[in-house]
Design an enzyme around this catalytic site. Sequence first.
Site, PDB file in Angstrom:
ATOM      1  N   ARG A  43      81.130   8.811  39.605  1.00 28.46           N
ATOM      2  CA  ARG A  43      81.716   7.553  39.134  1.00 28.46           C
ATOM      3  C   ARG A  43      80.981   7.051  37.905  1.00 28.46           C
ATOM      4  NH1 ARG A  43      81.503   5.761  44.849  1.00 28.46           N
ATOM      5  NH2 ARG A  43      83.450   6.405  45.825  1.00 28.46           N
TER       6      ARG A  43
ATOM      7  N   ARG B 240      78.203  26.581  60.213  1.00 25.75           N
ATOM      8  CA  ARG B 240      76.856  26.022  60.217  1.00 25.75           C
ATOM      9  C   ARG B 240      76.815  24.968  61.317  1.00 25.75           C
ATOM     10  NH1 ARG B 240      72.617  28.414  58.026  1.00 25.75           N
ATOM     11  NH2 ARG B 240      71.652  26.484  57.289  1.00 25.75           N
TER      12      ARG B 240
ATOM     13  N   ARG C  90      68.680  15.346  55.845  1.00 25.82           N
ATOM     14  CA  ARG C  90      68.830  13.898  55.722  1.00 25.82           C
ATOM     15  C   ARG C  90      68.231  13.213  56.947  1.00 25.82           C
ATOM     16  NH1 ARG C  90      75.382  12.873  56.660  1.00 25.82           N
ATOM     17  NH2 ARG C  90      75.576  14.091  58.577  1.00 25.82           N
TER      18      ARG C  90
ATOM     19  N   GLU D  20      67.764  15.423  60.434  1.00 28.11           N
ATOM     20  CA  GLU D  20      68.843  16.394  60.638  1.00 28.11           C
ATOM     21  C   GLU D  20      68.496  17.727  59.962  1.00 28.11           C
ATOM     22  OE1 GLU D  20      73.420  16.942  59.116  1.00 28.11           O
ATOM     23  OE2 GLU D  20      72.914  15.020  60.059  1.00 28.11           O
TER      24      GLU D  20
END
Length: 374
Positions: free
Chosen positions: A177, A251, A281, A302
């Site tokens: 963006r 995965r 993360r 994670e």
Amino acid sequence: MKKILIIGAGFSGAVVANSLAKTGRYSIDVIDERNHIGGNCHTERDKETGIMVHKYGPHIFHTSNKLVWDYVNQFDRFHPFVNRVKSIYNGQVYSLPINLHTINQFYGKALSPGEAIDWIQSKGDKSIQEPKTFEEQAKKFVGEELYKAFFYGYTKKQWGCEPSELPASILKRLPVRFSYDDNYYNDRYQGIPENGYSYVIERILAHDLIRVKLNQKFSGESDIDLDYHHIFYTGPIDAFFSFRHGRLGYRTVYFKDFREEGDHQGNPVINYADESVPYTRIHEHKHFTPWESFDKTIYFEEYSKETTETDIPYYPKRLESDLKKLKLYEEEVRLIQKVSFLGRLATYRYLDMHHIIEEALDCAAKFLESDKSV
């Protein structure tokens, strides 16, 4: 009354069950091999902290389909929620998806939107005409430097291979963006249910003609009960056929959970883009319910790895070898009577929750229409 069997108590199975039960024409058994409903959307209160935990990773509901938004809001109040993801690279915290703030911070600039567009275009690899891989798409899209910072290490950890081995289509889902808008999604409706996703699915399944049986494994094609008028299958397509054409590549992820006083990271999700950090993360669950307040916190690191026979499949890899196998399984599906395949695992596609609900509603509607004369 016609008997229906639904394998899987996630959104796909629950929505179909609800749609059929409301007609009053079907008696429905929903089975799931886990000890809870909700599939990978399952949420539950942590006993120690009281925090609502997304047991299989973060789920933020987002859609531009008003029909789907209105549908889920029948079953619980969805609080407005904007997912503002951060990424840590080389000791600095950046905003994702890449936006004007990310670009200016990374390059030490104060570019206007128009200047940023020109800047990023100047960084893109103009020698790449038609990107075939993730790496080519990223380099053409944002250039070498931003690719290395935010995509290379994270992607390598997430998928377990070089980004040059992955299809370009994976990156096409990630926006850039040229404004300061750091909302991760573009959808009109975004929120999180007040009482968690498992509560929503429990409400969807709450009908006198629906019976839910947990801890019950379905063995696939060999386990079909001919007493059922129709079967809706939401499990892995390769497992249904006993992997006769080989296992499809996925995965999977696993988590290490931690509890502490106060606030760990001040944000629901922070990515770790450096390849040297082993996890992809960290999600801190109390930040998914900002309308609640807690003195303690619980957060998950994670990790990503290849899926083995005992793992829960998460992300379909869809490499060339996988798609060849998938085609063989899809040919088998076309030969089977009285079984419908739907959902992420049964169609071997990456689907968000709103896609799953939309497709389940459509599947149920088409079945009811075709079953009128039977």
